[in-house]
Structures are given as structure tokens and as C-alpha cells.
Design a protein around this motif. Structure first.
Motif, PDB file in Angstrom:
ATOM      1  N   ALA A 156       0.838  -1.201   0.000  1.00 53.11           N
ATOM      2  CA  ALA A 156       0.000   0.000   0.000  1.00 53.11           C
ATOM      3  C   ALA A 156       0.872   1.250   0.000  1.00 53.11           C
ATOM      4  CB  ALA A 156      -0.916  -0.005   1.221  1.00 53.11           C
ATOM      5  N   SER A 157       0.315   2.337  -0.491  1.00 54.57           N
ATOM      6  CA  SER A 157       0.986   3.635  -0.518  1.00 54.57           C
ATOM      7  C   SER A 157       0.096   4.667   0.155  1.00 54.57           C
ATOM      8  CB  SER A 157       1.289   4.061  -1.959  1.00 54.57           C
ATOM      9  OG  SER A 157       2.134   3.143  -2.614  1.00 54.57           O
ATOM     10  N   ASP A 158       0.709   5.754   0.562  1.00 54.84           N
ATOM     11  CA  ASP A 158      -0.050   6.877   1.104  1.00 54.84           C
ATOM     12  C   ASP A 158      -0.426   7.811  -0.036  1.00 54.84           C
ATOM     13  OD1 ASP A 158       0.044   6.098   3.826  1.00 54.84           O
ATOM     14  OD2 ASP A 158       2.106   6.833   3.974  1.00 54.84           O
ATOM     15  N   PHE A 159      -1.726   8.017  -0.227  1.00 59.10           N
ATOM     16  CA  PHE A 159      -2.236   8.856  -1.302  1.00 59.10           C
ATOM     17  C   PHE A 159      -2.907  10.100  -0.727  1.00 59.10           C
ATOM     18  CE2 PHE A 159      -2.223   4.694  -3.391  1.00 59.10           C
ATOM     19  CZ  PHE A 159      -1.667   5.010  -4.627  1.00 59.10           C
ATOM     20  N   ALA A 160      -2.789  11.190  -1.464  1.00 62.81           N
ATOM     21  CA  ALA A 160      -3.563  12.404  -1.210  1.00 62.81           C
ATOM     22  C   ALA A 160      -4.380  12.685  -2.462  1.00 62.81           C
ATOM     23  CB  ALA A 160      -2.650  13.580  -0.883  1.00 62.81           C
ATOM     24  N   ILE A 161      -5.695  12.815  -2.311  1.00 62.89           N
ATOM     25  CA  ILE A 161      -6.598  12.996  -3.449  1.00 62.89           C
ATOM     26  C   ILE A 161      -7.342  14.316  -3.283  1.00 62.89           C
ATOM     27  CG2 ILE A 161      -8.507  12.023  -4.765  1.00 62.89           C
ATOM     28  CD1 ILE A 161      -6.794   9.777  -2.312  1.00 62.89           C
ATOM     29  N   ARG A 162      -7.195  15.177  -4.262  1.00 67.96           N
ATOM     30  CA  ARG A 162      -7.884  16.472  -4.263  1.00 67.96           C
ATOM     31  C   ARG A 162      -8.866  16.497  -5.431  1.00 67.96           C
ATOM     32  NH1 ARG A 162      -6.227  21.598  -2.379  1.00 67.96           N
ATOM     33  NH2 ARG A 162      -4.133  20.750  -2.004  1.00 67.96           N
TER      34      ARG A 162
END
Length: 324
Positions: free
Chosen positions: A185-191
Motif C-alpha cells: 500500500a501507498s499513502d495517497f492524497a486525493i484532491r
């Protein structure tokens, strides 16, 4: 009318072209055929436009459809699809017949409907270019009609060998997914549309204009090709048992209607509760960033790896020829 044919997907390309020519002439059309044997290039469709085509028939897989759509965007020239590939996400989403003869019939006697096109920023027509950090409005980018993604989905797309796809069709994607069930898994930021970013830890993030997976399974049931919006989904299964159940059912072909036992949509089951995913999040501009370089894809075309995926949508950009 013009035919853009991916001859690599045909056992007898010459016979197929003769069939298309006969069908066109029977319907009073004068056919033009793209000269290059590889159809996954927008340049071929632009040649057809320059030759005066008032209808383009894309005979191939999602890559062929994507290339034709990119060249026809904004022209008003209708695009008809004869699906020859393994996934055919766009064709499935639109209900295009899977049999070539019936699909050709739609090309000659169907109706025209505008649909939306997504665009991935920061890559050129070959899928290469900068990382895409300019955001969804920066850089020309490439279009997608069905779905773009970053992370596990793109890794699976890149790992599905062409010869396996030719033999077993969409099941090749399931076969490529099984060895990657442990994808970290990865850390995602979604805008979305400039709002405050939402942060999630997940295997991948997809941005969809159509919500189907290979095999006809529904991942994002709310995604529509003509609503002027992109739908965002995060793949974040709870654990290894989720992967085993999903993989077994997909490879076993037991989810042909896209539903789990009890009537739950496949996308709901994979994505989990709203606290674990973004099923239902929608907008016109989507910016995804990850904590590391990840594989990326658009309509089954592998892009250069990157840490970001910027996507936008243009409503009604493409006219598609559909069944009446």
C-alpha cells in the motif's frame, strides 16, 4: 468513412479489411483504410480526418479506441467501435456488440451520442513525459475514455502478457493480478475540484469515466460516460482474505453480473466502507499524489511511472455511434 484497424489483433487482417469494405459498399459508403498496421496512434485517425472522413470506425482494443478518440475530440466526427481487444472497457460500457458483424451494423445504422473524455496531464502520446506534477490543467496530456489509474491497477495492466491475452482474453488480467496480491500500500492524497485533499492508504487510486473492469465487472457503478464528471475510487482491501476471495471469484468467472452474494456491487465490496475508500466522490478535476513512484495507466495503456496522476474531463468531447 474511414477504418482504423489494429491488424495485430487479427489472424487474417486482409480478410477482415475485405469484409469491412464489402459492408461499407453495401451501405453506400466509400471506405478509406488507415495505411499503418499499428492502429494505436492518433496520427492515423488525423490522416482520416484530413482525407475527409465523416465517420471513423475503430476496429481494435481500448488502445485503438483511445487513439481514435484523441484525434476526433472536438471535431464532431462520429466514432464507431468494432471491439477486437481483450478488455474493451469503453465498448462494454456503451453496450457495443462484441461480435464484429453486429458492431459493423451499428456503425452503419446507429445513432450518434456525445460522451465525455478524460485527460491525463503530463504525458505525451507515447505515455512518456514528465511526472505530471503540473496538475490536471497543465500540459497537453493524453485522453482516456474509460479509466486511468495509479498503483496496483497499472501494475496489473503492465504485467498482462499480450500472448496470454490473445489466448484467454480478459482472464489474463486476473492471472497477472494473483502474483501481485501482496502489492504494498501507498499513502495517497486525493484532491477533487480544488477541495482540501483526502488522505488514504491504499493499493491504487482509479479515476473513471466508465466504471467497468475487464470481464464486465462493475467497479464504480455511479460512473457514467456522459455526466460531465469523473468518479474516484480507492482500492483498499481489508486484508489477504479479501484478495483471495476476490481473485478466486474473478478467475472462476462467477461474477458475470458484477454482484457479490447478497446483491452488493463488486466495487462496494472491494472498496469497503466510505471510511476506507472514496466510492461516490466525483468531480471535474482530480489530482492524486503518492508517497513514491508508481506505475500508471490510461485505458489499458501503460504510462511512464510517476508520483502523481492529474486528470480532467471535457464534457461531450467525443461523438460516438451507438445502437438505436
Amino acid at each position: 468513412m474511414a477504418f482504423v484497424i489494429n491488424r495485430a489483433l487479427l489472424r487474417d487482417p486482409r480478410r477482415f479489411a475485405q469484409r469491412c469494405q464489402a459492408a461499407a459498399e453495401d451501405h453506400g459508403w466509400e471506405p478509406w483504410f488507415a495505411p499503418d498496421p499499428v492502429a494505436d496512434s492518433p496520427a492515423l485517425t488525423r490522416l482520416a480526418v484530413e482525407a475527409g472522413a465523416d465517420l471513423v470506425v475503430a476496429a481494435g482494443g481500448d488502445g485503438t479506441v483511445r487513439a481514435c478518440a484523441e484525434a476526433l475530440a472536438g471535431t464532431g466526427i462520429p466514432l464507431a467501435i468494432v471491439p477486437l481487444g481483450t478488455a474493451n472497457l469503453v465498448a462494454r460500457a456503451l453496450g457495443v456488440p462484441g461480435q464484429a458483424g453486429r458492431a459493423l451494423g451499428v456503425a452503419f445504422g446507429g445513432r450518434d451520442q456525445p460522451i465525455d473524455l478524460g485527460r491525463v496531464a503530463g504525458v505525451d502520446g507515447s505515455g512518456r513525459g514528465p511526472d505530471g506534477g503540473a496538475g490536471p490543467e497543465g500540459g497537453a496530456g493524453i485522453v482516456f475514455a474509460a479509466m486511468a489509474g495509479i498503483g496496483l491497477d497499472a501494475a496489473v495492466v503492465g504485467a498482462a502478457w499480450p500472448w496470454v491475452k490473445r489466448r484467454v482474453g480478459w482472464v489474463a488480467y486476473g492471472m497477472a493480478a494473483v502474483p501481485r496480491l501482496g502489492w504494498p500500500a501507498s499513502d495517497f492524497a486525493i484532491r477533487v475540484d480544488g477541495a482540501a485533499p483526502v488522505r488514504r492508504r491504499a493499493r491504487c487510486v482509479v479515476v473513471a469515466n466508465a466504471g467497468l473492469l475487464p470481464g464486465g465487472f462493475t467497479l464504480l457503478p455511479a460512473a457514467r460516460l456522459d455526466d460531465g464528471l469523473l468518479d474516484v475510487g480507492i482500492l483498499a482491501p481489508a486484508g489477504g482474505w479479501d484478495w483471495l476471495r476476490l481473485g478466486g471469484k474473478v478467475l472462476g468467472g462467477r461474477l458475470l453480473d458484477g454482484r457479490m452474494p447478497g446483491g452488493r456491487m463488486l466495487g462496494e465490496w472491494v472498496l469497503g466502507a466510505p471510511s476506507r475508500g472514496l466510492a461516490g466522490e466525483r468531480g471535474r478535476l482530480v489530482e492524486v499524489s503518492a508517497d513514491r513512484l508508481l506505475p500508471r495507466q490510461a485505458d489499458g495503456e501503460v504510462l511512464v511511472p510517476g508520483q502523481t496522476l492529474g486528470a480532467s474531463v471535457t464534457p461531450g468531447a467525443l461523438v460516438l455511434r451507438l445502437a438505436r
